[in-house]
Write an enzyme that holds these catalytic residues in place. Structure first.
Site, PDB file in Angstrom:
ATOM      1  N   LYS A 190      44.900  41.021  33.570  1.00 48.51           N
ATOM      2  CA  LYS A 190      44.080  41.665  34.606  1.00 48.51           C
ATOM      3  C   LYS A 190      43.889  43.250  34.317  1.00 48.51           C
ATOM      4  O   LYS A 190      44.357  43.820  33.507  1.00 48.51           O
ATOM      5  CB  LYS A 190      44.889  41.653  35.783  1.00 48.51           C
ATOM      6  CG  LYS A 190      45.241  39.983  36.488  1.00 48.51           C
ATOM      7  CD  LYS A 190      43.856  39.565  36.826  1.00 48.51           C
ATOM      8  CE  LYS A 190      44.004  38.351  37.598  1.00 48.51           C
ATOM      9  NZ  LYS A 190      44.732  37.257  37.321  1.00 48.51           N
ATOM     10  N   ILE A 191      43.540  43.843  35.134  1.00 47.70           N
ATOM     11  CA  ILE A 191      42.809  45.232  35.066  1.00 47.70           C
ATOM     12  C   ILE A 191      44.028  46.232  34.938  1.00 47.70           C
ATOM     13  O   ILE A 191      44.136  47.086  33.879  1.00 47.70           O
ATOM     14  CB  ILE A 191      42.008  45.748  36.307  1.00 47.70           C
ATOM     15  CG1 ILE A 191      40.732  44.901  36.201  1.00 47.70           C
ATOM     16  CG2 ILE A 191      41.719  47.358  36.063  1.00 47.70           C
ATOM     17  CD1 ILE A 191      40.012  44.986  37.711  1.00 47.70           C
TER      18      ILE A 191
END
Length: 383
Positions: A190-191
């Site tokens: 994820k980011i």
């Protein structure tokens, strides 16, 4: 192999975790609260509202519990998502159903939702909760969904696992202007990462407190919440049936350090997405479209190819060292959900998207040379 996603760990991140290891607290300590407050403020919740948990699946589960989901209830979500977005309803003994996606954004479609709600209202079978999923980092049309929630009386939980830092209607995803709860994921692809972890956002103080209790066994030491007040400093009470879904100070320290670079992560992902748009413009692929109402965080960059050739293109890319993936198989087509009575054809838009979908590599540390390599491999695979 160029992976489809990869974490970015800096020396500052390592130092932040090391500092916790050298401190008095490695499980439940001050880094958790600092991380919660930091991300909540980033999202626009200035008075708190963040509840960090072990992972986003745990977040979805206690979100359902906090909203009173149980046997006899129905929860609707998008079929174009990871299975946890639907499983969370089943954990609570509720039923689950699916709303077809928008053919442009691949998100839960507000128009399809309105149609399904009209039918469900006539049948007396409205959902208790709807879970729109911000696929690939792009928000659903939350204003339209919120208007339907007001009209039909259901609650809204944003599965924003892909969308930390994304924007919608002039605000940050996670500000809960159009929902009861929003959920983020911090898995390594994820980011922003905490290795494993998630966070819930809630504006309503009572809902926020209930999420805190459900995260940690339903247990409280707060004087104002105790039935007995003079038992001593050791005393606690269990006021609800909660779970051990807590995150650790080690993970929170990593997340808090990463939060300081979140805008850099987003800037780079958006630049890579724009560059993909240019490099792929002449190839026979469908590039991800962006709605005018927001700005994507670009967790993923999904393209579509001819469904008849998707397997061959996918295999060719993998053989060339490009770690592509597919997001997502429509949830209701999984064997477990077929046993519940779901059949292909329920959500035609989601099924059409899936038939040609391939997620190309997208991560903060990706170089332009690596991106050129990916595009050259796509060109070769299509040829």
């Amino acid at each position: 192999m160029i992976p489809y996603g990869r974490q970015s760990i800096s020396e500052e991140d390592i130092a932040a975790v090391e500092a916790v290891l050298r401190s008095e607290w490695i499980t439940q300590g001050p880094a958790i609260g600092a991380f919660e407050r930091g991300l909540a403020a980033y999202c626009g919740l200035q008075d708190g509202g963040g509840v960090a948990v072990a992972n986003a699946t745990a977040a979805l589960h206690i979100a359902m519990l906090a909203l009173g989901v149980g046997p006899g209830d129905v929860v609707w979500t998008s079929p174009n998502t990871f299975i946890a977005s639907a499983n969370c309803a089943l954990y609570c003994g509720a039923e689950v159903d699916f709303v077809d996606t928008d053919p442009d954004t691949y998100n839960l479609c507000a128009r399809k939702l309105a149609e399904k709600l009209e039918q469900a209202s006539a049948a007396g079978r409205l959902p208790k909760v709807v879970i729109p999923v911000h696929f690939a980092g792009q928000s659903c049309d939350m204003r339209a969904i919120a208007a339907l929630a007001q009209q039909y009386g259901f609650r809204v939980v944003e599965d924003a696992s892909h969308a930390v830092g994304a924007e919608y209607d002039g605000g940050k995803v996670g500000d809960c202007r159009f929902s009861d709860i929003a959920i983020f994921s911090f898995h390594p692809v994820k980011i922003l990462t905490t290795a494993e972890g998630g966070m819930l956002m809630a504006r309503d103080p009572a809902l926020y407190r209930r999420l805190q209790l459900l995260r940690s066994h339903g247990m409280t030491r707060e004087a104002g919440e105790l039935e007995k007040h003079d038992e001593g400093g050791w005393y606690y009470e269990q006021s609800d049936l909660g779970y051990n879904y807590r995150i650790t100070d080690l993970q929170a320290a990593l997340g808090l350090s990463q939060l300081g670079r979140l805008d850099l992560f987003l800037e780079r992902r958006r630049a890579l997405a724009a560059r993909y748009d240019t490099l792929l413009a002449e190839l026979p692929v469908i590039r991800p479209r962006q709605a005018a109402y927001g700005v994507s965080a670009f967790h993923l960059y999904p393209i579509q190819v001819d469904p008849a050739r998707r397997r061959a293109v996918f295999d060719s890319l993998r053989s060339q060292g490009i770690g592509v993936n597919v997001h997502y198989i429509p949830v209701y087509t999984q064997p477990y959900y077929r046993k519940l009575g779901f059949r292909a054809g329920l959500c035609p838009n989601a099924e059409r998207y899936y038939a040609g979908a391939i997620s190309l590599p997208m991560f903060y540390g990706m170089t332009e040379a690596e991106q050129d390599e990916v595009v050259a491999a796509v060109r070769k695979a299509l040829a």
